[in-house]
Every structure is written in C-alpha cells, then in structure tokens.
Scaffold this active site. Structure first.
Site, PDB file in Angstrom:
ATOM      1  N   ASP A  11     -12.546 -26.356  -1.697  1.00 35.63           N
ATOM      2  CA  ASP A  11     -13.646 -26.857  -2.088  1.00 35.63           C
ATOM      3  C   ASP A  11     -14.514 -25.668  -1.351  1.00 35.63           C
ATOM      4  O   ASP A  11     -15.318 -25.192  -1.036  1.00 35.63           O
ATOM      5  CB  ASP A  11     -14.949 -27.660  -1.606  1.00 35.63           C
ATOM      6  CG  ASP A  11     -13.496 -28.457  -0.652  1.00 35.63           C
ATOM      7  OD1 ASP A  11     -12.403 -27.446   0.341  1.00 35.63           O
ATOM      8  OD2 ASP A  11     -13.572 -29.423   0.095  1.00 35.63           O
ATOM      9  N   ASP A  45      -9.208 -22.043 -12.892  1.00 32.12           N
ATOM     10  CA  ASP A  45      -9.412 -21.572 -14.328  1.00 32.12           C
ATOM     11  C   ASP A  45     -10.959 -21.802 -13.707  1.00 32.12           C
ATOM     12  O   ASP A  45     -11.406 -20.960 -13.591  1.00 32.12           O
ATOM     13  CB  ASP A  45      -9.469 -22.657 -14.988  1.00 32.12           C
ATOM     14  CG  ASP A  45     -10.192 -22.869 -16.241  1.00 32.12           C
ATOM     15  OD1 ASP A  45     -10.110 -21.864 -17.097  1.00 32.12           O
ATOM     16  OD2 ASP A  45     -11.020 -24.067 -16.714  1.00 32.12           O
ATOM     17  N   ASP A  59     -13.887 -17.881 -12.897  1.00 34.29           N
ATOM     18  CA  ASP A  59     -15.379 -18.361 -13.555  1.00 34.29           C
ATOM     19  C   ASP A  59     -16.390 -17.938 -12.240  1.00 34.29           C
ATOM     20  O   ASP A  59     -17.228 -16.696 -12.773  1.00 34.29           O
ATOM     21  CB  ASP A  59     -15.726 -18.984 -14.243  1.00 34.29           C
ATOM     22  CG  ASP A  59     -15.702 -19.176 -15.752  1.00 34.29           C
ATOM     23  OD1 ASP A  59     -14.008 -18.464 -15.788  1.00 34.29           O
ATOM     24  OD2 ASP A  59     -16.055 -19.719 -17.203  1.00 34.29           O
ATOM     25  N   LYS A  70      -5.879 -28.712  -2.132  1.00 33.58           N
ATOM     26  CA  LYS A  70      -6.634 -29.652  -2.216  1.00 33.58           C
ATOM     27  C   LYS A  70      -5.932 -30.597  -0.931  1.00 33.58           C
ATOM     28  O   LYS A  70      -5.583 -31.606  -1.074  1.00 33.58           O
ATOM     29  CB  LYS A  70      -7.338 -29.987  -2.911  1.00 33.58           C
ATOM     30  CG  LYS A  70      -8.176 -31.157  -2.522  1.00 33.58           C
ATOM     31  CD  LYS A  70      -8.705 -31.005  -2.253  1.00 33.58           C
ATOM     32  CE  LYS A  70     -10.590 -32.360  -1.486  1.00 33.58           C
ATOM     33  NZ  LYS A  70     -11.126 -31.137  -0.663  1.00 33.58           N
ATOM     34  N   TYR A  74      -3.373 -29.533 -16.726  1.00 30.82           N
ATOM     35  CA  TYR A  74      -3.717 -29.212 -18.006  1.00 30.82           C
ATOM     36  C   TYR A  74      -2.160 -28.924 -19.240  1.00 30.82           C
ATOM     37  O   TYR A  74      -2.154 -29.397 -19.951  1.00 30.82           O
ATOM     38  CB  TYR A  74      -3.145 -27.413 -18.544  1.00 30.82           C
ATOM     39  CG  TYR A  74      -4.562 -26.451 -18.021  1.00 30.82           C
ATOM     40  CD1 TYR A  74      -5.379 -26.542 -16.992  1.00 30.82           C
ATOM     41  CD2 TYR A  74      -5.096 -25.339 -18.903  1.00 30.82           C
ATOM     42  CE1 TYR A  74      -6.440 -25.941 -16.525  1.00 30.82           C
ATOM     43  CE2 TYR A  74      -6.449 -25.362 -18.700  1.00 30.82           C
ATOM     44  CZ  TYR A  74      -7.268 -25.561 -17.662  1.00 30.82           C
ATOM     45  OH  TYR A  74      -8.392 -25.060 -17.935  1.00 30.82           O
TER      46      TYR A  74
END
Ligand code: IPM
Ligand code: MN
Length: 366
Positions: free
Chosen positions: A219, A243, A247, A187, A141
């Site tokens: 994942d 983020d 959600d 990751k 970001y």
C-alpha cells in the site's frame, strides 16, 4: 545470426501492434545481417475461436521450436462470458507456466518528450527510471481456485521458498547492472506468504553486499509510486502486486502504450509483450500505439539474442520519433497531428534507415 521468432498476435489491437513490431525486426535484420525467421501462431480468443482452446498444441510446438516469442495481447468482450478454461487470459497464463517464465521485467523510464501526457507533475515524473521485476508463475494466479456456491469463492496464494529465491536473486543481479538498489514489496504485516518472502530477501541480500535493499509494504509502495517515483530503482514483488503496481507505474511515462516487457525463464528463451491490453474499442482502426511492442522487440534482441547494439538502435529510433513530435492518438496533445499505427511505425523505420546512412557516412570520413 539466424533466429526463429514465434509471433502470437492474439486479440484486439494485438495483430496491428505485432505487425508493426515484425516490420521493425525485419529492418534490423537487413541492417545488421541477421535472419529472423518468423512463424505465426494463435493464442487467446483467436485460438479459442479456431481450436476451442486458448493455448493450442500447434502454438506450443511453434514456441518450442523458436528462440523467442513475441505476443500482442489477449482478451476482449467477445469471450467475457466463456467458462474459465475458455477465457483468452488462460492462454497467456498457460504459456507463462508452460515455459516457466518466472521473471517478468517491466522497465518504466521517463521520456522528456512524453512528459506532457503524464498525469504527474513534470518535476515528479522527469527522473523516473525503474525496473519492476514481477514474479510471474506463482501466487494467486496459479493457486487452487474454487467456487463454493452462489455466496462464496476461494483463491489460494501459495509461494515456495524456491520460487521466491529465484526471483529475488534475479532482481539483485539486475540491480547490479543498474543503480544497485532493490525495493522488495510485500504485505508482511498481514500475509504469511509475504513473511516468507521477506525472510528470503533478508537471507539472499547477504550474498549481494553491494546492493542496497529496502522492504516496502504494497500500500505504501502504491503511494510512493505517485509521490516519489524517481526514488525507485529495481522493485521486486509477487505476481498480483506486480500486476497492479506495473499498470500504476506505466502511466507515469505518459501512456500505457509505450511500456514493453520481457518474461524470462532459466535459459535465454523469453516471451516479449507490451504491458497494455487488447484495447477492443480501438481495434482494427489503425489507432493503436505500437511503441510498447516495438520496444518489446528491443528487449528480445537484448535479453534473448545478446544483440545490445541492435536493441539500442530501436530505442534510439523510437525516442527520436517522439522527440520530433510524432504521436499516435494516446499521446497527442490537442492540435497535434495524430499518426496512425502504420505511419508512426514508418517513422521508426525511417529513423533506423537514417541511422545506418549516418553511420556509413561517419565510417567513410574516419
Ligand atoms: C498483464 C495482464 C495479464 C495479467 C492478464 C491479461 C491475465 O494484465 O500481463 O499484466 O494479469 O498478468
Ligand atoms: Mn496487467
């Protein structure tokens, strides 16, 4: 107590849900003898329209002179074609960065009366009680973006050891107040920044022998969130993963419309906002669910003002309204009466008043 709160309604359903939350805040003020001095400011698309910038100086000053900030949501199709620096979302990123609000807390808790609206089976969703701790001021970001030409573009993902340390330590501290487990999501099998992330977690965990720590690839975490979500307690992760995962996790509870969040810096100052967006398709129609913003006010009372009892009163009132079967459109089942934003808020206000009447009756009898 006297506190000054900056309210930045933003765009879309932002004004409706913040209006509802301010109403609840004022009820808390009256009941517990606090004065909440409210100042309104512009952010996002509303600020672009008025001041040609998504985070105007007036808003910075308002927030600087306040004890906490309540924000609705930013963005919408009206500004989609604007150049990057005039996108509403830039205002949100700018306020997070300006006040160094690095720790974004997003609690996800199953509420029995909302399980009917969850896309997961009831037995999978019913014991969910997790806190997502998202790093909010670093990573993709805030890297150096560049558009090379028609055919290629670049984003950069940078994390410093210090940035990772402070969010990891925060997650360990928060886990101590809960069930004592931290899942660090990265990751590490691909990204260099994730290798550093994991190194820091391994180092810091030595200082928290009472906290159980596990590492999980992002994942796999995305999969576990829908197969075994109740196994999570605290999840700590970098900005972009947080983020996406928040959600995903949010709908476990039945609706994105009930999830609050707190973005905290080093001192008590914080920005409180619902996890949901501006929902332009229902804006201005009184259909929005104000629960997430009202619960964000509860987080403000708890994390910025140390008002635990007041925060619990709001949470209890919201839960009672759900238990009594009152829902806005996002949560209603076919055949249910659908309440408007205002009517639903008034139910919460009624419950808060009822609590205080009950408390004074109990006081009289004791
Ligand atoms: C959120 C939002 C923001 C983000 C957007 C609006 C910039 O999705 O708060 O989760 O990506 O952080
Ligand atoms: Mn998001």
């Amino acid at each position: 107590m006297k506190k000054r709160v900056a309210v930045l309604p933003g765009d879309g359903i932002g004004p409706e849900v913040t209006e509802a939350a301010v109403k609840v805040l004022q009820v808390i003020g009256r009941r517990f003898n606090h004065t909440f001095d409210i100042g309104f400011g512009l952010i996002g698309g509303a600020a672009v329209d008025e001041h040609n910038t998504p985070f105007p100086t007036e808003t910075i000053e308002l927030c600087q002179t306040s004890d906490a900030v309540l924000l609705g949501a930013v963005g919408g199709p009206k500004w989609d074609q604007h150049p990057t620096h005039l996108r509403p979302e830039k205002g949100l990123l700018a306020i997070r960065k300006h006040f160094d609000l690095y720790a974004n807390l997003r609690p996800v808790m199953a509420v029995p009366s909302l399980l009917h609206a969850s896309p997961l089976k009831e037995e999978v969703a019913k014991d969910v009680d997790m806190l997502i701790v998202r790093e909010l001021t670093g990573g993709l970001y805030f890297g150096e973006p560049s558009r090379h030409n028609e055919k290629s573009a670049l984003d950069t993902l940078v994390y410093t050891r210090e940035e990772i340390e402070r969010i990891v330590v925060k997650s360990f501290e928060l886990a101590r107040l809960r069930r004592g487990k931290v899942t660090s999501v990265d990751k590490e099998n691909v990204l260099e920044s994730s290798k550093l992330w994991r190194e820091v977690v391994e180092e810091k965990k030595k200082l928290y022998p009472d906290v159980e720590v596990e590492h999980m690839l992002v994942d796999s975490a995305a999969m576990q969130l829908v197969t075994n979500p109740s196994a999570f307690d605290v999840i700590v992760t970098e900005n972009m993963f947080g983020d996406i995962l928040s959600d995903e996790a949010s709908v476990i509870t039945g609706s994105l419309g009930v999830l609050p969040s707190a973005s905290l810096g080093r001192d008590g100052f914080g920005l409180y906002e619902p996890v949901h967006g501006t929902a332009p398709s229902i804006a201005g129609q009184g259909k929005a669910n104000p629960a997430a913003t009202i619960l964000s006010v509860a987080m403000m009372l708890k994390y910025s003002f140390g008002m635990e009892t007041e925060a619990a009163a709001i949470e209890e009132a919201v839960n009672t309204v759900f238990e009594d079967g009152f829902f806005t459109a996002d949560l209603a089942s076919p055949g249910d009466r659908i309440l408007s934003t205002d009517d639903w808020t008034n139910k919460v206000v009624y419950e808060l008043d009822l609590q205080s009447v009950c408390n004074s009756i109990m006081f009289t009898y004791n």
